[in-house]
Design an enzyme around this catalytic site. Structure first.
Site, PDB file in Angstrom:
ATOM      1  N   CYS A  61      -1.695   0.434  -2.848  1.00 21.97           N
ATOM      2  CA  CYS A  61      -0.510   1.012  -2.229  1.00 21.97           C
ATOM      3  C   CYS A  61      -0.198   2.369  -2.868  1.00 21.97           C
ATOM      4  O   CYS A  61      -0.954   3.310  -2.686  1.00 21.97           O
ATOM      5  CB  CYS A  61       0.669   0.036  -2.330  1.00 21.97           C
ATOM      6  N   HIS A 121      -2.060  -4.554   0.440  1.00 25.47           N
ATOM      7  CA  HIS A 121      -1.865  -5.403  -0.749  1.00 25.47           C
ATOM      8  C   HIS A 121      -2.799  -6.612  -0.692  1.00 25.47           C
ATOM      9  O   HIS A 121      -2.405  -7.698  -0.239  1.00 25.47           O
ATOM     10  CB  HIS A 121      -0.410  -5.866  -0.836  1.00 25.47           C
ATOM     11  N   GLU A 159      -3.684  -8.569  -2.968  1.00 22.59           N
ATOM     12  CA  GLU A 159      -3.286  -9.661  -3.861  1.00 22.59           C
ATOM     13  C   GLU A 159      -2.548 -10.774  -3.128  1.00 22.59           C
ATOM     14  O   GLU A 159      -2.538 -11.926  -3.584  1.00 22.59           O
ATOM     15  CB  GLU A 159      -2.422  -9.132  -5.017  1.00 22.59           C
TER      16      GLU A 159
END
Length: 560
Positions: A383, A512, A514
């Site tokens: 990001c 993102h 994750e």
């Protein structure tokens, strides 16, 4: 029409007492995982008593990370644990706040839905909470609802009253209350105290809720006589006083809770039978955690390094990749708000720059990116981390004077990063909350790129949460100097992935990754990052000959 006519699921309500942050979310996730392992369908929800509509504008230092769902919900970090433990995708409808309830309530009042009535907490607020609890069960056998905060908090009372009413209307055959408390260890003698648990249950009982199971958080199991004391004074079965012990890895929790018969007692309460749970995959995860032999040190450069809940999904994704690769991850936290020195980076094997907002700590992140780029250290930027990688490259390689982001400097000469076109402020009110690009998006990757090789595909779906993007006007000039933009959004043509192909491993992504990693299926981007960190460390590719002092940061003068 009764509640039973619209919902056939059983409800498990998880509350907490004594202090906050005891692990209610992980307890709820573990219950979901155990019931799922017995063949049941589960859905998990979080009810937060705070008055924010969602956590999107809350400081991670207060609330922890904001977890983003596929459908664009900015939600509590516990929903990330729900997804990682059960593999069931949550939605924005699985996290409700008091702020959102009151927002709906006042909108209904203005429309005249309550015409003629005095709008009150009971029944109008509680009815909306009950409606949320009962909505969209999607055929689940069990709906597990975690109530945020602590029993005794004023703001929690409407939520506790709502679950009391659900239990009353459905009967005990369809609801169960699980209460998590703290048993503190006091004094040099290490005496375990049960009185806080007794007072917490007394407070809960005064609100009309009698817990059926008590989970007590402690470093060690209570002696039998103290466990019996809790059972006696809290009016629960002795078999339902269950330890919630401190563990080295959260992924040990389902196995531990099953060993103490938590899932067995829940099913017994409902009069339901089921096969023993298949916990093989959990045992395999623990084996991988314990068998990791290689060690790498990865620096995470961020501004919330004293509040690690701000990076929960990030550190979990690293651990998932590490455990499946036989690698133990040692995280070195570097506070980007302080002067980042070469000594902070000289002993690390990889650098990770997480997402963030605002100009606080930007220079430290840019310096770390430049040091990793110049010295062959694997770098993953996420990001804002990707945006700063482009700015660092523009300053130090392309030599673009005053390269920056308009988020930090509206008047910079070379705006490498700009606000998303459709968010740029015009006439009228500008709303910060809920106005970013959010949720799952489709991206197209260059076929010959490293990132396409990592994913094994040229079309991917990932979750995003951002307000700024790479300025397309600078795409050509940065590519001419060696930076490759290898991923674009399918719908808006935005730059979503960059990589430096002359570098051993240097990738930035606008999304993102994750949020889509799990202990059973590590995210391929983190797996590639971690494995390359180890390989490059073992082969000695990093030379670390370029000083951090040579790296220009935003606001520096460019030397041609």
């Amino acid at each position: 029409m009764s509640i039973g006519d619209v919902c056939s699921a059983r409800f498990i309500f998880v509350t907490g007492g004594v202090v906050s942050s005891l692990g209610k979310g992980l307890a709820a996730a573990s219950i979901g995982a155990l019931l799922q392992a017995r063949g049941f369908r589960v859905r998990l929800r979080k009810l937060d008593p705070y008055l924010n509509v969602d956590p999107g504008t809350m400081s991670p230092a207060q609330h922890g990370e904001v977890f983003v769902t596929d459908d664009g919900g900015e939600t509590d970090l516990d929903l990330g644990n729900y997804e990682r433990f059960t593999g069931v995708n949550t939605t924005k409808e699985d996290n409700i706040t008091a702020g959102r309830i009151y927002q709906q309530l006042l909108a209904k009042e203005r429309r005249g839905d309550y015409l003629g009535h005095t709008v009150q907490v009971i029944p109008h607020v509680t009815d909306l909470i009950i409606s949320f609890i009962l909505s969209n069960d999607d055929g689940a056998d069990f709906i597990i609802c975690e109530i945020g905060g602590t029993v005794g908090d004023i703001e929690s009372q409407p939520f506790l009253e709502s679950i009391r009413q659900v239990s009353y209307r459905l009967s005990k055959n369809f609801t169960i209350f699980v209460h998590l408390t703290l048993v503190p260890c006091v004094g040099s003698a290490g005496e375990l105290k049960t009185k806080p648990t007794q007072h917490s249950v007394k407070e809960l009982s005064s609100l009309g809720i009698q817990p059926d199971i008590i989970l007590y958080r402690s470093a060690e199991p209570l002696p039998q006589y103290q466990s019996a004391k809790i059972a006696n004074f809290c009016n629960v079965s002795a078999d339902n006083v269950i330890p919630a012990l401190d563990v080295e890895s959260m992924y040990k929790l389902p196995v531990m809770y099953h060993a103490h018969k938590l899932d067995t007692q829940i099913l017994s309460h409902f009069g339901m039978g089921a096969p023993e749970p298949d916990l093989t995959k959990w045992a395999n995860v623990l084996t991988m955690v314990n068998n990791a032999r290689n060690v790498v040190t990865i620096a995470i450069i961020g501004k919330y390094t004293k509040f690690l809940d701000a990076y929960t999904s990030l550190t979990e994704a690293l651990d998932h990749a590490g455990m499946h690769s036989g690698i133990k991850i040692q995280v070195k936290w570097v506070d980007s708000r302080l002067p980042v020195r070469e000594s902070d980076l000289h002993d690390v094997d990889g650098v990770l720059i997480p997402g963030g907002f605002g100009d606080d700590g930007v220079d430290g992140k840019v310096l770390a990116i430049g040091y990793a780029r110049a010295n062959g250290i694997p770098m993953l930027g996420i990001c804002m981390g990707m945006q700063l990688a482009a700015i660092e490259f523009a300053l130090n390689v392309a030599k673009l004077e005053d390269a920056n982001s308009t988020e930090f400097n509206q008047a910079c000469k070379n705006p490498i990063v700009v606000e998303l076109p459709w968010l740029q402020k015009g006439e009228g009110e500008y709303l910060l909350g809920g106005s970013m690009r959010l949720g799952s998006c489709t991206y197209r990757l260059s076929a010959d790129s490293r990132v396409a090789s990592v994913y094994g595909s040229t079309v991917i779906n990932e979750r995003c949460r951002h307000r700024y993007c790479i300025n397309p006007q600078y795409k050509n000039v940065l590519e001419e100097h060696g930076l490759s933009f290898t991923g674009m959004s399918d719908s808006h043509g935005l730059v979503e992935v960059l990589e430096l192909q002359s570098h051993p491993w240097f990738i930035g992504v606008q999304f993102h990754p994750e949020f889509k990693s799990s202990p059973f299926a590590p995210h391929p981007l983190f797996t590639s990052f971690v494995q390359n960190v180890l390989q490059i460390k073992q082969r000695g590719f990093m030379h670390k000959s370029v000083s951090a002092a040579a790296i220009l940061v935003p606001g520096s003068s460019v030397v041609s």
